[in-house]
Every structure is written in C-alpha cells, then in structure tokens.
Design a protein around this motif. Structure first.
Motif, PDB file in Angstrom:
ATOM      1  N   MET B   1     -17.985  66.964  28.154  1.00  0.00           N
ATOM      2  CA  MET B   1     -17.327  65.849  27.488  1.00  0.00           C
ATOM      3  C   MET B   1     -16.081  66.321  26.773  1.00  0.00           C
ATOM      4  N   ASP B   2     -15.037  65.557  26.929  1.00  0.00           N
ATOM      5  CA  ASP B   2     -13.792  65.927  26.278  1.00  0.00           C
ATOM      6  C   ASP B   2     -12.912  64.688  26.160  1.00  0.00           C
ATOM      7  N   PHE B   3     -12.588  64.337  24.930  1.00  0.00           N
ATOM      8  CA  PHE B   3     -11.795  63.114  24.733  1.00  0.00           C
ATOM      9  C   PHE B   3     -10.336  63.433  24.427  1.00  0.00           C
ATOM     10  N   ASN B 294     -17.398  52.146  26.497  1.00  0.00           N
ATOM     11  CA  ASN B 294     -17.830  51.805  27.861  1.00  0.00           C
ATOM     12  C   ASN B 294     -16.649  51.952  28.813  1.00  0.00           C
ATOM     13  N   GLN B 296     -14.135  53.822  28.540  1.00  0.00           N
ATOM     14  CA  GLN B 296     -13.819  55.236  28.780  1.00  0.00           C
ATOM     15  C   GLN B 296     -14.806  55.864  29.760  1.00  0.00           C
ATOM     16  N   ARG B 297     -16.049  55.397  29.717  1.00  0.00           N
ATOM     17  CA  ARG B 297     -17.011  55.911  30.711  1.00  0.00           C
ATOM     18  C   ARG B 297     -16.631  55.430  32.110  1.00  0.00           C
ATOM     19  N   LEU B 299     -13.646  54.683  33.028  1.00  0.00           N
ATOM     20  CA  LEU B 299     -12.418  55.405  33.349  1.00  0.00           C
ATOM     21  C   LEU B 299     -12.738  56.797  33.903  1.00  0.00           C
ATOM     22  N   THR B 300     -13.715  57.462  33.293  1.00  0.00           N
ATOM     23  CA  THR B 300     -14.109  58.788  33.761  1.00  0.00           C
ATOM     24  C   THR B 300     -14.564  58.718  35.212  1.00  0.00           C
ATOM     25  N   LYS B 304     -12.770  60.439  38.563  1.00  0.00           N
ATOM     26  CA  LYS B 304     -13.474  61.293  39.518  1.00  0.00           C
ATOM     27  C   LYS B 304     -13.370  60.740  40.927  1.00  0.00           C
TER      28      LYS B 304
END
Lengths: 375, 387
Positions: B1-3, B294, B296-297, B299-300, B304
């Motif tokens: 995890m890295d913001f 949410n 950002q999740r 977006l991750t 990918k």
C-alpha cells in the motif's frame, strides 16, 4: 499510488486461509470454544512458529518486524473463520511494550510474546466502562522499589489466559495522571475470573488486584504520563478489532448469500426476491466501504500519518453500525433455521455483539471524530 | 500500500497548480462569460479539456493517474469546469472516438473540445426507463437515409442542444432485446423534431420530451454498425464511472451544510450542537470519505489494467443516499424557513437550499435508480439469481 496489498501479503493471506481451512473449520471452532481456555494452544504455537503472532514485533526480539498492513491480512482471515485466539490482545500488549517500554523491558517480555510461549492482554476498562482517562481508577501506590496495585479491571479480553497483563493504572489526582504497568498473571493478590458472554469465541474477564506488588521497573515510561500511550493503544485496538470484523462481516454476508441461493420458497430460490437481495447488496456496499476506511487507517498507522486516529474512528464507527447489522440481517434472512444453535450465522451475530463496544462503539467514535476533525 | 505520488506525478501536479495559479478566474469573475471563455481557451491550449482522450484526436493523452491529479487539483480550488460541452465530453466524445469513422471524428471531436455547441442524449423512452434495452423508437432504412419516428423522454438540455446522440430500434424481430438497437448522431434543427421541456418539481426545466416525426437522417450519421447501438452505449456509460469528481462535488456540499449548521441557531443553540444533527453530519462525512477511498481502490484496479466492473455501483448508491440526505439535512436545519423558496423575504440563502433539496432526482434517478444499482450488485457481484 497503490491501494492494494503486495504479492507477499497476498501470499500470506493464502497461507493463513489454508491453515485455517485445514485446522479451524467452523466445526473445530465450535469445539475449541467449549474448552477450558477457549483457544487451542497447539494451533497458537504453530501460528507463532509460522511467525504470525510476532509479525509486527521487532526482529531483535524474535518478531518479523513487519508493518500493521501485513497483520491486516491475517486478521481479515482469522475474523472470517471466527478463529478463537488471543492474537489481538497479545499484539496490543506487545505494541505497548515496544513503543513505551525501555530496552530492558522489551528484551524481558517481547521474545516470549513473539514465540507464542506467553499470551498477553491490555486491561483498561473498569466499573465506569469509560474509555476516557477519568475512567481509570485502579490505584497504583509507590512503596519503596515497588508499586502496589489496588482495584478491578473489567471486560478484559483473554483475561484468564494471559500470562502478561498491561494494566492502565491511576498514579495521581490529575485526570491524565495515569501509567501503564506490566503485571505477570501469577502475581500474588491477582485474580482473574471469566465473564461468560454471548460470543463464546472471544473470552472476556474481570481481574481483581488486591494490593498486587509489582517492581517499579515494570512501569512503562515515566509514571503518570501514559495517557497519550493509552490513547494510542485504544486507537490501535479499535483498528485491529475492525480489521478482524472485515473478514467476519464478509463471511456473514456470504453465508447468507449462499443460503439465499439454495433455499426454495414460492417455487424459486429466495435470493431472487428483491426483499432478500437488496439487504444483502446494501450490506455488501457498507462492508466494502468500511473496508476502504480501515485499510487506509492501517496504512496511516504504519506511516505515522497525522490522520491515522481520525481514519480509525471513522472505520470503527462505520463497522460498529454495519457488522452487528450483518448478523441480524443474516439470521432474519435465514428464517427459522437462523435462530437455531446448529446454523453458523448466529455465531456471526454474536461476534457483532462483542465487537460493537470493543475499543469504543459508534457513539464514542463519532464523538472522537468530532473532536479530531473540529466540527 | 502506498498513497504517495511518484516524482513524475508530483511534477504533473505542480504543472497543474501553476496553470491554476496563472489562469483561474478571480472570485468576482466566476460568472463573467469573458473570463470563463478565457479559462476554457487556456485549458484547451494546455489540452486539459478532453485530457483523457488520445492526442491524435486532440485530447491530452493523460494517464489515469494524471487524470485523477487534474480533477483533484481543479476540485480543490473549485475551478470552473474544463470545457463546456458537458455530454460531449462525458460520453458522446468517447463513443465517437471508439466507434466513429475518421470523418465523424474529424467533424465532431474538435467541436466538442471547443464547446462549439451542446449535445444531448436520447436514450430513455416513456416505457423504457430502467429497462433501457426495451426501447422502441422506430427507425427504418430508406436508401441512403434512416427515417425515425418515435419519442424520447428525460432528455436533459434538449432545448439548448444542436446535436443528439440517439438510440433507435432498427430491428424488431430479435432474440435478445439488446440486439437491433442502432446509434445515430442527429442534428436537432430537423423540422420533424419537436422538443417539449418538462417542468420538474423544483419548478425549472432541464430535461424535455423529444418527438421524432419522419425525421430523415443520412446513413453516414450512424455511429458504429447497424444493430451495435447497445455496445456503443454501454462502453460510453463506462466512461461515466470514475467517481472522483462526484466525491469532490459532495465534499463541497458537505462543507456548505456544515457551515449552515454552524451559523444557524435553533432554540437558542447552534444547529451543529444538536446531537442528531451532529451525528448525521458526521455520518455523511464518514461516508464521503469512504467513497473517496473506495474510488482509490477502484483506481488501483484500473492502474493494474483490470477493467472496472459492477463495483462502481457501490459509490453510486452512496452518492444517491447522500444527495438526498444533505438536502434533507439542510432543509431541516433551516426549520420552518427551510420550506421557503427563492423570492421569499425570509428564505435562507434566497431559497438555494430549498432548490437543492428538490434537485436530487436528477442525479439519483438519472444514472440508474438505487434499486437498479442494488440489483446489479446482488446479481453480478453476489451471484444471486436474476429477477
């Protein structure tokens, strides 16, 4: 920007899942919780050997030195299985010793916690059931090289199995004049009693301290200055409890979804009816959402971000409103069988009862959000 | 995890901040047409309009992360929108880029980027709302032309639009109702098109009924193949899924409601000190923060390279509930005066809150009703049987 777990963390998750599937099926768990100690020492030792108990503890004391985000994946899985173990209690106590204890204290206690030979817990609440500093009334009086502890702690997780107890004590009249003392459970004058509660997979107890004599060298940090440390431990506890709840809530919803696919009424699976599918969808939305909050909170804790406490309180408030509801929803959607001892959904409902007040319910955390965020 | 942002991402953020510093209209110029025109001109030059689109069609070719950064920085300073052709930028343009031929791209994309005129969207019909694929608007081919007869409804800004992206039925005998739908790009000045604005419960009119009577559309105005209209629509609506802008919109409204609760006194105390008001504010804020994370999740996942699926319904449901809740909260905080509308002497903020509280259906019903979103989650994610 990466709001996800690393490959190693995903591997760890798979490993934990496999371990629990093999050793702690819900049938096994039902047996374990009926035992005297309420958890399985043998499995605990194996988890410790695999490094999971000491995951976040310092390497020089036998731990793995990893961050809380890594522990998060373990907790999600133990929660999913309602696995009974003193993992959260031990991790909190170890963090207290690691962060607020001196080198000598760390070297004395942490190795035994990391290798699983010792179980620990954090004793905070008392009769007032108040998480504020004022709630700590158990007195600590200096007597030569010792301190004398007198009073009673309540609702202590794993009270009867812990070998080491990190106790929050009052050392002065000023509201914040509180200290943390590490007490060994076999100390004279200490008596732990089980408090039977709804959730059999989480043991709670009371601990009476009748002039328990502890060396002053067992006080963590300087006496009377521990309130910020205790504050941190409450935040940490709320975070760990919420993380475990993510897996448990997902499983409660999954069990109910599976049931709704199988159960036929009015000629079709009940999961076809919107009256059944909508509450399940709503629950999914809320679980996913507090999951995002708690994931972020763990990252913020690891990074020492200023916003960590606020993030934890938001997550715990949301979880405290959601997870107990997931259990109630689940039992209701099961119909009559949901009410039976035999079906598993009731176990999740009971876990919801345990988690709600643990390290602060929604009322507590909303107030905390207000004080942290400045309404 | 890295913001954290990478160095390159930080550099882009600084570039956006410098742009804002230089070009953002002053507070007094926020509604000044000349200032806004200048803002859009500069944004166009920087390729911030259509920033996600490929460079060869005139877009900015921005990466997903850069798009997020651009939106965040703009939202933070409450910047005017980037570009003025709202539906063109939201889904007409992306559809044309994906399914249009060279001629269509060259004709329409620059006009959308320049904000030359408005596009509207002819999807819903009186009998085809949530069940959009059941649409019936009749379309028959006649040589080089299609002849359209039928009706659309809930067509936002139809009365101010020059073009409509229209879904019609070119085939009625189909196995699946999603087949036989075709997408046309139709000029609104055709004499066979009649627009009747619909007055909404707030008293204004943003959407309209649109009637088509023997409207002849050249075949070259078809977007994608005949019968491919459903795919064209679905892929375009997917563009609507990024929830980042929505979160910032809600955050602003939340700030306004908090401010209102601080300033309004009820029975001798500040509204914000009333426990139930306080709790509702804190809960709404918690949910907005959950929406942000949410997002950002999701977006991750996108970063990918995984496509977004039905999970975007999570934030749509939150948004629907919050739009209603914030309006209700504001009106309740205002007490008896909360019901007063624009023009009343005693109306708080000249009735702006009353108008807000009557405006949510546009958002809540427009993008698929909450019950439809729950069906999507229950069926596509939880795997429950279809109704």
């Amino acid at each position: 920007m990466n709001f996800g777990f690393s490959e190693e963390q995903e591997l760890l998750r798979a490993e934990v899942r496999k371990f629990l599937d093999q050793n702690a099926s819900i049938e096994e768990t039902r047996k374990i919780v009926e035992s005297q100690e309420g958890f399985d020492r043998h499995l605990w030792n194996r988890m410790a050997e695999l490094g999971w108990v000491g995951l976040t503890m310092p390497e020089q004391h036998g731990g793995m030195g990893l961050g809380l985000v890594t522990l998060l994946v373990v907790l999600e899985e133990t929660g999913r299985s309602l696995f009974p173990s003193p993992l959260i209690s031990t991790v909190i106590a170890a963090k207290a010793i690691e962060r607020f204890g001196n080198d000598e204290q760390q070297a004395r206690w942490l190795p035994g916690l990391a290798d699983g030979s010792q179980v620990a817990t954090f004793a905070l609440l008392e009769q007032s059931d108040d998480l504020a500093a004022e709630g700590i009334e158990l007195t600590s009086t200096r007597d030569g090289d010792d301190v004398l502890l007198r009073g009673r702690k309540l609702y202590v997780p794993d009270a009867c199995t812990a070998n080491l107890i990190v106790v929050a004590v009052r050392s002065g009249a000023d509201p914040e004049a509180v200290s943390l003392v590490v007490v060994e459970s076999d100390a004279a004058g200490l008596e732990a009693t089980d408090l039977p509660a709804m959730d059999l997979s989480k043991r709670l107890g009371k601990i009476d301290f009748s002039d328990v004599r502890v060396p002053a060298a067992s006080v963590l940090g300087s006496p009377g200055t521990a309130w910020p440390a205790i504050r941190y431990l409450i935040d940490l506890g709320a975070a760990l409890v919420t993380a475990e709840t993510v897996g448990a809530a997902e499983q409660a919803n999954q069990i109910t979804v599976d049931f709704a696919k199988e159960r036929i009424q009015f000629g079709s699976p009940i999961g076809r009816f919107q009256g059944v599918k909508h509450p399940l969808a709503e629950m999914y939305v809320d679980i996913e959402s507090y999951k995002s909050l708690i994931y972020y909170a763990f990252w913020a804790l690891d990074e020492g971000e200023d916003g960590a406490a606020l993030a934890i309180s938001r997550a715990k408030a949301y979880a405290s409103e959601t997870f107990p509801e997931a259990g109630i929803n689940g039992v209701q959607l099961h119909g009559g069988v949901g009410y039976t001892w035999e079906y598993d959904i009731q176990l999740y409902l009971k876990r919801g009862k345990w988690m709600r007040p643990m390290f602060g319910d929604a009322n507590y955390h909303y107030d905390r959000i207000a004080s942290l965020g400045g309404l | 995890m890295d913001f954290q942002l990478s160095t390159e991402e930080e550099a882009f953020r600084d570039e956006v901040r410098a742009f804002i510093e230089q070009n953002l209209p002053s507070d007094s110029d926020r509604f000044n047409p000349a200032a806004l025109a200048n803002w859009n001109q500069k944004a166009r030059e920087a390729r911030y309009i259509g920033f996600a689109w490929p460079k060869d069609v005139g877009g900015g070719g921005g990466s997903i992360m850069q798009q997020v950064i651009l939106k965040e920085e703009m939202a933070k300073v409450k910047a005017p929108s980037l570009g003025t052709c709202f539906m063109g930028l939201a889904w007409v343009g992306p559809s044309i880029i994906q399914y249009g031929n060279e001629k269509q791209k060259q004709q329409y994309i620059p006009e959308i980027l320049d904000g030359a005129y408005q596009w509207c969207t002819g999807y819903s019909e009186p009998d085809s709302g949530s069940d959009l694929a059941s649409l019936k608007c009749k379309c028959v081919r006649d040589g080089d032309e299609y002849v359209v007869n039928g009706q659309k409804i809930w067509t936002s800004i139809a009365m101010w639009s020059k073009m409509i992206i229209l879904l019609v039925r070119t085939e009625t005998e189909v196995d699946q109702k999603h087949d036989g739908i075709t997408c046309l790009l139709v000029p609104m000045d055709d004499p066979g098109i009649e627009v009747r604005p619909i007055r909404n419960m707030g008293g204004g009119a943003v959407f309209a009924e649109v009637f088509f009577n023997e409207v002849r559309v050249p075949v070259e105005n078809r977007l994608g193949a005949e019968g491919q209209g459903w795919q064209v629509t679905i892929s375009a609506l997917a563009n609507e899924r990024s929830s980042i802008a929505e979160v910032y919109g809600l955050t602003r409204k939340m700030e306004d409601v908090k401010q209102l609760a601080r300033e309004t006194r009820r029975a001798g105390k500040r509204a914000i000190d009333i426990p139930s008001v306080r709790r509702r504010i804190l809960r709404a804020e918690m949910k907005i923060e959950a929406m942000r994370l949410n997002g950002q999740r999701f977006l991750t996942k996108q970063l990918k390279g995984e496509p977004l699926g039905s999970e975007t319904s999570i934030n749509k449901l939150h948004r629907a509930a919050l739009e209603v809740e914030l309006g209700e909260l504001a009106v309740e905080i205002n007490g008896s005066a909360g019901t007063l509308t624009k023009g009343s002497d005693e109306a708080p903020d000249d009735g702006a809150w009353a108008q807000f509280a009557l405006g949510w259906p546009e958002v809540v019903i427009g993008g698929g009703t909450p019950n439809i979103q729950k069906n999507i989650i229950a069926e596509r994610i939880l795997g429950l049987p279809k109704d």
